[in-house]
Scaffold this motif. Structure first.
Motif, PDB file in Angstrom:
ATOM      1  N   LEU A   1       0.827  -1.213   0.000  1.00 10.99           N
ATOM      2  CA  LEU A   1       0.000   0.000   0.000  1.00 10.99           C
ATOM      3  C   LEU A   1       0.858   1.258   0.000  1.00 10.99           C
ATOM      4  N   ALA A   2       1.897   1.256   0.826  1.00 11.43           N
ATOM      5  CA  ALA A   2       2.782   2.418   0.879  1.00 11.43           C
ATOM      6  C   ALA A   2       3.535   2.583  -0.437  1.00 11.43           C
ATOM      7  N   ALA A   3       3.972   1.466  -1.017  1.00 13.23           N
ATOM      8  CA  ALA A   3       4.689   1.531  -2.293  1.00 13.23           C
ATOM      9  C   ALA A   3       3.777   2.033  -3.406  1.00 13.23           C
ATOM     10  N   CYS A   4       2.507   1.620  -3.396  1.00 14.14           N
ATOM     11  CA  CYS A   4       1.550   2.103  -4.402  1.00 14.14           C
ATOM     12  C   CYS A   4       1.331   3.614  -4.255  1.00 14.14           C
ATOM     13  N   ALA A   5       1.222   4.076  -3.007  1.00 11.00           N
ATOM     14  CA  ALA A   5       1.059   5.511  -2.777  1.00 11.00           C
ATOM     15  C   ALA A   5       2.294   6.270  -3.265  1.00 11.00           C
ATOM     16  N   TYR A   6       3.474   5.721  -3.001  1.00 12.33           N
ATOM     17  CA  TYR A   6       4.724   6.356  -3.428  1.00 12.33           C
ATOM     18  C   TYR A   6       4.810   6.425  -4.950  1.00 12.33           C
ATOM     19  N   ALA A   7       4.552   5.303  -5.632  1.00 10.75           N
ATOM     20  CA  ALA A   7       4.651   5.271  -7.091  1.00 10.75           C
ATOM     21  C   ALA A   7       3.597   6.163  -7.738  1.00 10.75           C
ATOM     22  N   THR A   8       2.387   6.176  -7.173  1.00 11.87           N
ATOM     23  CA  THR A   8       1.322   7.026  -7.717  1.00 11.87           C
ATOM     24  C   THR A   8       1.682   8.495  -7.596  1.00 11.87           C
ATOM     25  N   ALA A   9       2.150   8.899  -6.424  1.00 13.26           N
ATOM     26  CA  ALA A   9       2.521  10.299  -6.224  1.00 13.26           C
ATOM     27  C   ALA A   9       3.707  10.693  -7.106  1.00 13.26           C
ATOM     28  N   GLN A  10       4.683   9.797  -7.250  1.00 14.23           N
ATOM     29  CA  GLN A  10       5.839  10.083  -8.095  1.00 14.23           C
ATOM     30  C   GLN A  10       5.429  10.256  -9.549  1.00 14.23           C
ATOM     31  N   SER A  11       4.598   9.339 -10.059  1.00 11.80           N
ATOM     32  CA  SER A  11       4.166   9.419 -11.462  1.00 11.80           C
ATOM     33  C   SER A  11       3.346  10.680 -11.699  1.00 11.80           C
ATOM     34  N   GLY A  12       2.431  10.986 -10.786  1.00 12.03           N
ATOM     35  CA  GLY A  12       1.626  12.183 -10.936  1.00 12.03           C
ATOM     36  C   GLY A  12       2.452  13.446 -10.844  1.00 12.03           C
ATOM     37  N   MET A  13       3.427  13.472  -9.927  1.00 18.88           N
ATOM     38  CA  MET A  13       4.254  14.657  -9.782  1.00 18.88           C
ATOM     39  C   MET A  13       5.087  14.889 -11.038  1.00 18.88           C
ATOM     40  N   ALA A  14       5.586  13.815 -11.650  1.00 17.49           N
ATOM     41  CA  ALA A  14       6.363  13.967 -12.884  1.00 17.49           C
ATOM     42  C   ALA A  14       5.512  14.609 -13.974  1.00 17.49           C
ATOM     43  N   ALA A  15       4.267  14.147 -14.126  1.00 18.84           N
ATOM     44  CA  ALA A  15       3.381  14.722 -15.140  1.00 18.84           C
ATOM     45  C   ALA A  15       3.036  16.171 -14.810  1.00 18.84           C
ATOM     46  N   ALA A  16       2.760  16.456 -13.549  1.00 19.42           N
ATOM     47  CA  ALA A  16       2.403  17.817 -13.156  1.00 19.42           C
ATOM     48  C   ALA A  16       3.572  18.776 -13.347  1.00 19.42           C
ATOM     49  N   ARG A  17       4.778  18.326 -13.050  1.00 27.56           N
ATOM     50  CA  ARG A  17       5.935  19.208 -13.230  1.00 27.56           C
ATOM     51  C   ARG A  17       6.201  19.487 -14.704  1.00 27.56           C
ATOM     52  N   GLN A  18       5.936  18.495 -15.578  1.00 27.25           N
ATOM     53  CA  GLN A  18       6.085  18.742 -17.004  1.00 27.25           C
ATOM     54  C   GLN A  18       5.061  19.766 -17.478  1.00 27.25           C
ATOM     55  N   ALA A  19       3.827  19.656 -16.983  1.00 30.87           N
ATOM     56  CA  ALA A  19       2.814  20.644 -17.336  1.00 30.87           C
ATOM     57  C   ALA A  19       3.192  22.022 -16.793  1.00 30.87           C
ATOM     58  N   LEU A  20       3.755  22.059 -15.594  1.00 23.91           N
ATOM     59  CA  LEU A  20       4.202  23.323 -15.006  1.00 23.91           C
ATOM     60  C   LEU A  20       5.317  23.930 -15.844  1.00 23.91           C
ATOM     61  N   LEU A  21       6.268  23.105 -16.254  1.00 26.83           N
ATOM     62  CA  LEU A  21       7.363  23.581 -17.102  1.00 26.83           C
ATOM     63  C   LEU A  21       6.821  24.158 -18.407  1.00 26.83           C
ATOM     64  N   ALA A  22       5.856  23.450 -19.020  1.00 26.88           N
ATOM     65  CA  ALA A  22       5.288  23.910 -20.284  1.00 26.88           C
ATOM     66  C   ALA A  22       4.586  25.248 -20.129  1.00 26.88           C
ATOM     67  N   GLY A  23       4.023  25.495 -18.957  1.00 23.21           N
ATOM     68  CA  GLY A  23       3.327  26.753 -18.743  1.00 23.21           C
ATOM     69  C   GLY A  23       4.234  27.912 -18.374  1.00 23.21           C
ATOM     70  N   LEU A  24       5.475  27.620 -17.969  1.00 15.94           N
ATOM     71  CA  LEU A  24       6.367  28.675 -17.497  1.00 15.94           C
ATOM     72  C   LEU A  24       7.420  29.094 -18.499  1.00 15.94           C
ATOM     73  N   VAL A  25       7.753  28.219 -19.446  1.00 24.84           N
ATOM     74  CA  VAL A  25       8.792  28.542 -20.432  1.00 24.84           C
ATOM     75  C   VAL A  25       8.215  28.391 -21.827  1.00 24.84           C
ATOM     76  N   THR A  26       8.821  29.080 -22.767  1.00 26.54           N
ATOM     77  CA  THR A  26       8.353  28.991 -24.146  1.00 26.54           C
ATOM     78  C   THR A  26       8.719  27.642 -24.731  1.00 26.54           C
ATOM     79  N   ALA A  27       8.010  27.281 -25.800  1.00 22.57           N
ATOM     80  CA  ALA A  27       8.226  25.972 -26.414  1.00 22.57           C
ATOM     81  C   ALA A  27       9.675  25.794 -26.862  1.00 22.57           C
ATOM     82  N   GLY A  28      10.294  26.842 -27.353  1.00 23.66           N
ATOM     83  CA  GLY A  28      11.660  26.729 -27.832  1.00 23.66           C
ATOM     84  C   GLY A  28      12.687  26.525 -26.733  1.00 23.66           C
ATOM     85  N   GLU A  29      12.308  26.796 -25.480  1.00 28.15           N
ATOM     86  CA  GLU A  29      13.251  26.663 -24.359  1.00 28.15           C
ATOM     87  C   GLU A  29      13.094  25.346 -23.608  1.00 28.15           C
ATOM     88  N   ARG A  30      12.066  24.568 -23.919  1.00 26.86           N
ATOM     89  CA  ARG A  30      11.754  23.410 -23.086  1.00 26.86           C
ATOM     90  C   ARG A  30      12.840  22.349 -23.115  1.00 26.86           C
TER      91      ARG A  30
END
Length: 444
Positions: free
Chosen positions: A104-133
């Motif tokens: 259960l703890a490992a599932c929570a860890y993997a879920t949060a890690q996978s979601g955070m990776a996707a959210a940070r990519q979306a955050l990066l896309a919103g903060l920098v121009t496409a040419g800088e990514r």
């Protein structure tokens, strides 16, 4: 060297510092977790492997919906909450005393890690121009390797001590590192949530109706799925340094065991020093597919050189392995830069988090299947296995060009704005001729 590791001041530097913070904790976690779960928690190694496989499978499934949440609710807030969630999951390992709580703890860890990776990519896309990514992602990759190296050193101290308190200290450090990451992410500007179709008037969304409302979302986008699957094939080399080469060196060569550590240091140092430079030439779809295609041939050369290390005296074996490791890290850096560009440029602007969540499942699949594939090919088959691995990489890297063309042909609908977006990415769409490359030669 500093300029390669530290981006310019502003949001890009904050993202790099956040990456550095949690990668230090992760580095310590990676080198100590297996022994902690077996020696301290008391789980059988087979149960640890089973639990982690289940956890990462759950995490890979969670990446897409959590990425969609980041798109719809705001990428910064989602990234911060998921970083705090990861810290809580790591902290729960400190009190785990049985198999089910561990899973259960490992599932929570993997879920949060996978979601955070996707959210940070979306955050990066919103903060920098496409040419800088891609350039920023190269900085983040270099920062990641630096943090992992520091964390691995701290984890090594815990392994040397070998006490329960030392292991618990590592897990506490990892949890704290994600809290620091969350605090740093809070310093970033807010990225406004997007709604489906928001980018359509900009001419950069696919011309067909959105599929999100049917619940399948990105999975219905067949061209993007094919690109992600091909990238997953290329990522099967991920366990090479941690599993494939150590077993190959021990079972098939006369090289000393310490060479495993030396090759790991070589790989980490090369990525820190050269990943940013390798990514500078990747600015659009054309240059991205060429970088991936070149990396396939370099990886084939690396596999051939690695195969030559079998059945020869120690010094030639060490030489072949060192040359192969240099070729392998060059292929890794080229493939990484190309795949980053493709993953962003082929995603709708209003669903970056969802699409990045799906693209990121390739890493999970590679970590799950890679050990089985590499041990079967390399240790089981020897030289033919190396050549088969290299050949599969070449095929997948060449198939990426047509797959990217297919995806880009369906990305935009005709119009002036679509043509401008195509010009930015190195691809002409709309009123010129759909799928025509500019500035770059077409993929073969």
């Amino acid at each position: 060297m500093t300029s390669r590791l530290v981006p310019p001041a502003g949001p890009r530097r904050v993202l790099a510092l956040a990456q550095l913070a949690n990668s230090i904790g992760d580095g310590a976690y990676y080198v100590t977790s297996a022994l902690y779960f077996t020696h301290v928690v008391g789980l059988a190694p087979a149960r640890v492997g089973l639990g982690l496989t289940v956890a990462w499978a759950v995490g890979s499934l969670a990446g897409v919906p959590l990425g969609r949440v980041a798109d719809r609710r705001g990428a910064r807030g989602a990234a911060v909450l998921l970083a705090v969630g990861t810290a809580a999951a790591v902290g729960s390992f400190l009190v785990v005393r049985g198999f089910l709580p561990f899973v259960l703890a490992a599932c929570a860890y993997a879920t949060a890690q996978s979601g955070m990776a996707a959210a940070r990519q979306a955050l990066l896309a919103g903060l920098v121009t496409a040419g800088e990514r891609t350039g920023l992602l190269a900085h983040l990759q270099a920062t990641l390797n630096a943090g992992l190296a520091v964390g691995a050193g701290l984890g090594g101290l815990a392994l040397q001590a070998g006490t329960r308190a030392a292991y618990l200290g590592v897990f506490a450090l990892d949890a704290a590192s994600f809290l620091v990451c969350a605090a740093l992410l809070l310093r970033l500007p807010t990225v406004a949530p997007v709604t489906v179709g928001e980018g359509r008037e900009q001419g950069v969304l696919r011309g067909r109706p959105t599929r999100e409302r049917d619940g399948l979302g990105v999975v219905r986008d067949r061209p993007y799925v094919v690109v992600a699957l091909l990238n997953t094939v290329l990522l099967l080399r991920m366990p090479l340094l941690s599993l494939g080469l150590p077993l190959w060196i021990a079972e098939r060569t006369t090289a000393p065991a310490w060479l495993v550590s030396a090759l790991f240091v070589l790989n980490t140092g090369a990525v820190m020093a050269f990943q940013v430079r390798m990514a500078r030439g990747v600015t659009g779809l054309g240059s991205a597919t060429r970088a991936v295609r070149r990396s396939g041939w370099v990886m084939l050369a690396a596999c051939a050189v690695f195969a030559l290390s079998a059945g020869v005296p120690r010094r030639p074996a060490v030489g072949f392995l060192a040359v192969g490791a240099v070729l392998q890290v060059v292929a890794e850096m080229g493939q990484s830069a190309g795949s980053w560009q493709l993953s962003f440029d082929l995603a709708p602007v209003d669903r970056v988090g969802e699409y990045q969540g799906f693209f990121g499942t390739g890493v999970t699949v590679a970590r799950t299947l890679g050990p089985l594939v590499l041990t079967s090919l390399l240790v089981g088959w020897g030289t033919p296995g190396w050549l088969l691995l290299g050949g599969a990489t070449v095929v997948a890297s060449h198939a990426m060009g047509p797959a990217a063309r297919w995806a880009a042909d369906r990305m935009t609908r005709p119009g002036v704005d679509a043509g401008r977006e195509g010009a930015r990415t190195g691809w002409v769409t709309g009123p010129v001729r759909r799928g025509q490359w500019i500035s770059n030669s077409p993929p073969k």
